[in-house]
Design an enzyme around this catalytic site. Structure first.
Site, PDB file in Angstrom:
ATOM      1  N   HIS A 172       0.840  -1.214   0.000  1.00 54.79           N
ATOM      2  CA  HIS A 172       0.000   0.000   0.000  1.00 54.79           C
ATOM      3  C   HIS A 172       0.867   1.252   0.000  1.00 54.79           C
ATOM      4  CE1 HIS A 172       1.041  -0.469   4.238  1.00 54.79           C
ATOM      5  NE2 HIS A 172       0.787   0.823   4.382  1.00 54.79           N
TER       6      HIS A 172
ATOM      7  N   ASP B 152       0.594   4.899   1.985  1.00 57.15           N
ATOM      8  CA  ASP B 152      -0.168   5.604   3.026  1.00 57.15           C
ATOM      9  C   ASP B 152      -0.861   6.834   2.456  1.00 57.15           C
ATOM     10  OD1 ASP B 152       0.926   3.805   4.842  1.00 57.15           O
ATOM     11  OD2 ASP B 152       2.477   5.201   5.520  1.00 57.15           O
TER      12      ASP B 152
ATOM     13  N   HIS C 152       4.787   0.235   0.414  1.00 55.97           N
ATOM     14  CA  HIS C 152       5.459  -0.549   1.453  1.00 55.97           C
ATOM     15  C   HIS C 152       4.548  -1.655   1.974  1.00 55.97           C
ATOM     16  CE1 HIS C 152       3.562   2.843   3.589  1.00 55.97           C
ATOM     17  NE2 HIS C 152       3.428   2.019   4.602  1.00 55.97           N
TER      18      HIS C 152
ATOM     19  N   ARG D 249       5.101   6.245  14.430  1.00 53.88           N
ATOM     20  CA  ARG D 249       5.113   6.840  13.100  1.00 53.88           C
ATOM     21  C   ARG D 249       4.681   8.295  13.147  1.00 53.88           C
ATOM     22  NH1 ARG D 249       1.139   4.937   8.297  1.00 53.88           N
ATOM     23  NH2 ARG D 249       0.311   7.043   8.312  1.00 53.88           N
TER      24      ARG D 249
HETATM   25  O1  LIG Z   1       5.081  -1.437  10.708  1.00 50.37           O
HETATM   26  C1  LIG Z   1       5.603  -1.272   9.612  1.00 50.37           C
HETATM   27  O2  LIG Z   1       6.663  -1.795   9.293  1.00 50.37           O
HETATM   28  C2  LIG Z   1       4.941  -0.363   8.621  1.00 50.37           C
HETATM   29  C3  LIG Z   1       3.476  -0.261   8.873  1.00 50.37           C
HETATM   30  C4  LIG Z   1       2.824   0.709   7.955  1.00 50.37           C
HETATM   31  O3  LIG Z   1       2.285   0.365   6.941  1.00 50.37           O
HETATM   32  C5  LIG Z   1       2.903   2.135   8.290  1.00 50.37           C
HETATM   33  O4  LIG Z   1       3.395   2.497   9.356  1.00 50.37           O
HETATM   34  O5  LIG Z   1       2.477   2.939   7.448  1.00 50.37           O
HETATM   35 FE   LIG Z   2       1.682   2.082   5.780  1.00 48.13          FE
END
Ligand SMILES: O=C(O)CCC(=O)C(=O)O
Ligand SMILES: [Fe+2]
Length: 275
Positions: free
Chosen positions: A95, A97, A250, A265
């Site tokens: 996906h 984000d 990712h 994040r």
């Molecule tokens: O936890 C992760 O490695 C990435 C998860 C994810 O898709 C994000 O944080 O946008």
């Molecule tokens: Fe993500």
């Protein structure tokens, strides 16, 4: 600053930098690497939540994610968490984000906070390399196409997460999202052409039904998912990744059942996208 590319097309590891003190020209070099290579990876960072927020502000604006839980002390920080008794993770499919926003987020700064003993890697895939490798006829077909993106099928009360053990903690179940973007966008800073559809949030081409759109969408997804466009990062305490959502997709591996994983994040503000 020393750099080492992770794979031919995607990702660069950067050594000799402490992000908590990074500014000025050195910050501009890191920006450029994230824009072009899709993801920049830093090891052994001393990077607490205050550093995380201050650095994100030096980079540009912060977008608050509407779905993930936020830390109590710092509403700028979204918690990407899988508890040890949960089986579903966050982001466990390819996906981009926030592609469902009118002005999609530029990218994210993800910090490892609690890691499983092994597994839990993150993969990125470079959408500039994927676009470049498309056959000319396909590139021509995509020229004037736009596509519709939404997150409703993921986060709504009857969406994908609600049916799993991640459902309880997520916010924003009543939100409605939707945005139409060109299928091939120009990177706002580098001008590189990028394939901008993704399996997580892209539903159909503008003016075509889901059913009419699926064959070409699936062809594009299968192409862009090829290993040659990817890179993979294993997390250690002190690892930080900064990625560009326009340049990459990712995917968070979910291969550590029975163990917890927690990441912090911060989502970075982007700009409108154009062909
Ligand atoms: O936890 C992760 O490695 C990435 C998860 C994810 O898709 C994000 O944080 O946008
Ligand atoms: Fe993500």
């Amino acid at each position: 600053m020393k750099t080492q590319d992770l794979t031919k097309h995607c990702g660069t590891a950067i050594e000799g930098v402490q992000l908590a003190r990074l500014e000025g020209e050195a910050l501009d070099r890191v920006r450029e690497i994230a824009y072009r290579r899709g993801v920049a990876v830093f090891r052994d960072q001393d990077f607490g939540p205050e550093d995380h927020i201050a650095f994100a502000k030096r980079w540009g604006g912060i977008d608050i994610n509407n779905y993930f839980p936020l830390t109590d002390e710092h509403p700028e920080i979204a918690v990407v968490r899988k508890r040890k008794d949960q089986t579903m993770n966050i982001g466990g499919g390819w996906h981009t984000d926030h592609s469902y926003d009118q002005v999609p987020a530029m990218g994210s700064i993800l910090v490892a906070r609690d890691l499983p003993p092994s597994g839990g890697d993150t993969l990125w895939a470079h959408m500039g390399a994927a676009y470049d490798a498309l056959p000319d006829e396909t590139k021509a077909k995509l020229e004037l196409l736009e596509a519709f993106h939404t997150a409703d099928h993921i986060y709504a009360p009857d969406g994908i997460y609600a049916k799993t053990d991640q459902g309880g903690e997520l916010r924003g179940k009543d939100l409605k999202t939707g945005a139409t973007h060109p299928v091939v966008v120009r990177h706002p800073q580098t001008g590189q052409k990028l394939l901008y559809v993704n399996p997580g949030f892209t539903i159909n081409f503008a003016g075509r039904s889901r059913e009419e759109s699926l064959p070409l969408l699936q062809e594009l997804f299968a192409h862009a998912m090829k290993e040659e466009f990817q890179c993979r990062v294993g997390w250690e305490p002190g690892t930080v990744a900064i990625w560009d959502n326009r340049t990459t997709w990712h995917y968070a591996m979910n291969d550590y059942q029975g163990h917890a994983r927690e990441m912090h994040r911060i989502t970075l503000t982007g700009e409108p996208l154009a062909a």
